[in-house]
Design a protein around this motif. Structure first.
Motif, PDB file in Angstrom:
ATOM      1  N   GLY A 249       0.785  -1.219   0.000  1.00  0.00           N
ATOM      2  CA  GLY A 249       0.000   0.000   0.000  1.00  0.00           C
ATOM      3  C   GLY A 249       0.819   1.272   0.000  1.00  0.00           C
ATOM      4  N   GLY A 250       2.119   1.159  -0.159  1.00  0.00           N
ATOM      5  CA  GLY A 250       3.009   2.318  -0.217  1.00  0.00           C
ATOM      6  C   GLY A 250       4.360   1.872  -0.735  1.00  0.00           C
ATOM      7  N   GLY A 251       5.099   2.788  -1.331  1.00  0.00           N
ATOM      8  CA  GLY A 251       6.432   2.450  -1.823  1.00  0.00           C
ATOM      9  C   GLY A 251       7.315   1.945  -0.705  1.00  0.00           C
ATOM     10  N   VAL A 252       8.045   0.865  -0.964  1.00  0.00           N
ATOM     11  CA  VAL A 252       8.825   0.200   0.094  1.00  0.00           C
ATOM     12  C   VAL A 252      10.255   0.735   0.057  1.00  0.00           C
ATOM     13  CG1 VAL A 252       9.509  -2.010   1.069  1.00  0.00           C
ATOM     14  CG2 VAL A 252       7.354  -1.822  -0.195  1.00  0.00           C
ATOM     15  N   TRP A 253      10.518   1.713   0.912  1.00  0.00           N
ATOM     16  CA  TRP A 253      11.815   2.390   0.885  1.00  0.00           C
ATOM     17  C   TRP A 253      12.899   1.609   1.625  1.00  0.00           C
ATOM     18  CZ3 TRP A 253      14.007   5.754  -2.043  1.00  0.00           C
ATOM     19  CH2 TRP A 253      15.187   6.394  -1.630  1.00  0.00           C
ATOM     20  N   ARG A 254      12.557   0.947   2.719  1.00  0.00           N
ATOM     21  CA  ARG A 254      13.569   0.181   3.461  1.00  0.00           C
ATOM     22  C   ARG A 254      12.967  -1.121   3.962  1.00  0.00           C
ATOM     23  NH1 ARG A 254      16.752   2.266   1.112  1.00  0.00           N
ATOM     24  NH2 ARG A 254      18.477   3.619   1.725  1.00  0.00           N
ATOM     25  N   LEU A 255      13.793  -2.171   3.940  1.00  0.00           N
ATOM     26  CA  LEU A 255      13.444  -3.484   4.477  1.00  0.00           C
ATOM     27  C   LEU A 255      14.544  -3.915   5.427  1.00  0.00           C
ATOM     28  CD1 LEU A 255      12.247  -5.293   1.208  1.00  0.00           C
ATOM     29  CD2 LEU A 255      10.806  -4.659   3.151  1.00  0.00           C
ATOM     30  N   LYS A 256      14.168  -4.481   6.579  1.00  0.00           N
ATOM     31  CA  LYS A 256      15.144  -4.944   7.556  1.00  0.00           C
ATOM     32  C   LYS A 256      14.693  -6.290   8.131  1.00  0.00           C
ATOM     33  CE  LYS A 256      17.739  -1.166   7.664  1.00  0.00           C
ATOM     34  NZ  LYS A 256      17.686  -0.249   8.824  1.00  0.00           N
ATOM     35  N   TRP A 257      15.485  -7.323   7.931  1.00  0.00           N
ATOM     36  CA  TRP A 257      15.224  -8.588   8.609  1.00  0.00           C
ATOM     37  C   TRP A 257      15.506  -8.438  10.099  1.00  0.00           C
ATOM     38  CZ3 TRP A 257      12.642 -12.304   6.278  1.00  0.00           C
ATOM     39  CH2 TRP A 257      12.705 -12.439   4.877  1.00  0.00           C
ATOM     40  N   HIS A 258      14.745  -9.152  10.902  1.00  0.00           N
ATOM     41  CA  HIS A 258      14.947  -9.132  12.360  1.00  0.00           C
ATOM     42  C   HIS A 258      16.346  -9.645  12.679  1.00  0.00           C
ATOM     43  CE1 HIS A 258      14.434 -10.288  16.597  1.00  0.00           C
ATOM     44  NE2 HIS A 258      13.433  -9.425  16.624  1.00  0.00           N
ATOM     45  N   PRO A 259      17.029  -9.095  13.697  1.00  0.00           N
ATOM     46  CA  PRO A 259      18.408  -9.505  13.992  1.00  0.00           C
ATOM     47  C   PRO A 259      18.561 -10.945  14.454  1.00  0.00           C
ATOM     48  CG  PRO A 259      17.618  -7.907  15.603  1.00  0.00           C
ATOM     49  CD  PRO A 259      16.607  -7.940  14.513  1.00  0.00           C
ATOM     50  N   THR A 260      17.492 -11.574  14.977  1.00  0.00           N
ATOM     51  CA  THR A 260      17.630 -12.963  15.436  1.00  0.00           C
ATOM     52  C   THR A 260      16.544 -13.889  14.899  1.00  0.00           C
ATOM     53  OG1 THR A 260      16.392 -12.461  17.476  1.00  0.00           O
ATOM     54  CG2 THR A 260      18.808 -12.298  17.571  1.00  0.00           C
ATOM     55  N   ASN A 261      15.361 -13.380  14.571  1.00  0.00           N
ATOM     56  CA  ASN A 261      14.273 -14.219  14.073  1.00  0.00           C
ATOM     57  C   ASN A 261      14.315 -14.248  12.548  1.00  0.00           C
ATOM     58  OD1 ASN A 261      11.587 -15.025  13.099  1.00  0.00           O
ATOM     59  ND2 ASN A 261      10.989 -14.960  15.260  1.00  0.00           N
ATOM     60  N   PRO A 262      14.441 -15.418  11.915  1.00  0.00           N
ATOM     61  CA  PRO A 262      14.627 -15.483  10.457  1.00  0.00           C
ATOM     62  C   PRO A 262      13.385 -15.161   9.649  1.00  0.00           C
ATOM     63  CG  PRO A 262      14.465 -17.696  11.374  1.00  0.00           C
ATOM     64  CD  PRO A 262      14.511 -16.762  12.543  1.00  0.00           C
ATOM     65  N   HIS A 263      12.211 -15.049  10.291  1.00  0.00           N
ATOM     66  CA  HIS A 263      10.966 -14.915   9.551  1.00  0.00           C
ATOM     67  C   HIS A 263      10.321 -13.530   9.646  1.00  0.00           C
ATOM     68  CE1 HIS A 263      10.992 -19.384  10.675  1.00  0.00           C
ATOM     69  NE2 HIS A 263      11.349 -19.284   9.412  1.00  0.00           N
TER      70      HIS A 263
END
Length: 442
Positions: free
Chosen positions: A272-286
């Protein structure tokens, strides 16, 4: 099993200049350190050629645990700089110190070390800088150390000329290793594969996602994907699952990929909006955090997609209190041991909890470091501070099962928005709820 998801705002800070990037320090014992970068375009007033100037400011904060009456974020330092497009901490210490990388509008990659002050505090000190090109903006950077490997510390940087640069950091100095023309227009993003750091991904305003193998040189990419229909502006390699890469675009889609097959994504999730940044969780892979420009900040649960089930990744939490473009977002590794209270209390008068069906809108008449402004529900009704809004019909959360060794999640996050120049610190609690499914956000 059903799960209860709840976000809660902890503090809002006025950065004065437009805020576009935030980064928690990944190194122990400095998980409580937060950096925030700003970007301000000055319209060429008073300059002979009328060229606009871009100024910025680098903030350093310390987060203090909940329990005191003072706000949890304490400003430690502010440095006036050129406009900042991206910030990333190196995931491993360099000569025993944490190092922060900054992509600047001057076309420079600048490095700072986190040092102890004589007064017992902490501050950033310049370490090294290198210009990746004249008359261009450095737009993004990523470190090769995402899996905490310190054997070969390198940085990849993208710029407004469509070029990608790879640099090494040795003995406190940056050295350019290679640079090539990767995209026809702005190269918004570049990132390492954390599992094989000879592989680099890049995305640009030409709507292309590309892969590069540094061992064979940049004469031709290993793949070109046109799966995104607009500019590609976010890429992050999963540090926990080999081959998994997340990408985001102005086309408002988050795509998950298996790097061994870049013809077709594993899943596609509309945001629903342009995806400017994505960050995986530092310990949870999902768990994947997304900054979605015109549509706030969201946390996706990607287990089913990564296990081959396909389909869009369900949202397990949303943070909706920003009033402007959602640009910067990051997870902290700081442990939050005490669960957040589930109802507003007199001791915390600025906490407003609401189920996902009734989003709050906060009107910042005059931005301050608190929520001392008007609050409205979706019907436009004023909600006094400290009083929970009327209950709405609960929205069923997806029946997901987090990792067996982490049945509940309590996370500290930070996010920032552009035109209202706001930095928010907030927490997310995701806990078992045998009685039913419920999602709360604020």
């Amino acid at each position: 099993m059903a799960w209860k998801s709840r976000t809660r705002s902890l503090q809002v800070f006025d950065t004065e200049l437009s805020a576009d990037t935030v980064e928690w320090c990944p190194l122990s014992p400095t998980h409580d350190i937060l950096a925030c970068g700003t970007y301000q375009l000055q319209k060429g007033t008073g300059e002979e050629d009328g060229t606009p100037s871009r100024t910025g400011r680098l903030y350093l904060f310390e987060f203090r645990r909940e329990g005191s009456m003072s706000p949890p974020l304490t400003e430690l330092q502010r440095i006036d700089t050129a406009a900042i497009l991206d910030l990333k901490w190196c995931h491993v210490p360099v000569s025993g110190k944490a190092v922060l990388g900054m992509a600047a509008a001057t076309g420079e990659l600048q490095l700072y070390t986190l040092s102890d002050t004589q007064e017992g505090g902490r501050s950033l000190q310049p370490l090294s800088s290198l210009e990746v090109g004249a008359e261009r903006l450095a737009l993004s950077l990523d470190w090769s150390t995402g899996r905490l490997d310190s054997s070969d510390v390198r940085v990849v940087c993208s710029d407004s000329a469509g070029c990608i640069s790879v640099l090494s950091l040795a003995e406190g100095a940056l050295t350019a290793l290679t640079q090539w023309k990767a995209h026809d227009f702005e190269a918004w993003i570049s990132a390492f594969s954390y599992w094989d750091t000879q592989l680099v991904y890049s995305g640009g305003d030409d709507c292309k996602l590309k892969g590069w193998d540094l061992r064979v040189g940049p004469s031709s990419p290993t793949f070109i994907s046109k799966r995104h229909s607009m500019g590609v502006c976010s890429i992050h390699s999963n540090p926990h699952r080999e081959h998994i890469v997340a990408t985001g675009s102005y086309d408002e889609q988050v795509l998950l990929w298996d790097g061994r097959n870049m013809r077709q994504p594993l899943s596609e999730s509309p945001m629903g909006g342009g995806v400017w940044r994505l960050k995986w969780h530092p310990t949870n892979p999902h768990l994947l955090l997304a900054a979605c420009m015109h549509n706030d900040f969201h946390i996706l649960h990607c287990q089913q997609a990564l296990d081959g089930a396909g389909g869009a990744c369900p949202l397990v939490a949303s943070y909706i209190l920003h009033n402007s473009l959602a640009y910067g977002a990051d997870w902290s590794r700081l442990s939050l041991e005490v669960p957040a209270a589930c109802s507003a209390s007199a001791a915390e008068p600025k906490e407003i909890l609401i189920e996902s069906g009734g989003h709050l809108r906060i009107q910042y008449e005059s931005p301050t470091a608190s929520f001392d402004t008007s609050l409205e529900d979706d019907a436009g009704r004023y909600i006094p501070e400290g009083i929970a809004p009327p209950a709405t019909s609960s929205t069923a959360a997806p029946a997901l099962n987090p990792d067996g060794d982490a049945p509940s999640v309590s996370c500290l996050l930070a996010s920032c928005s552009f035109y209202d120049h706001m930095l928010h610190a907030w927490r997310w609690d995701w806990t078992p709820d045998e009685a039913g499914q419920e999602t709360e956000s604020c």
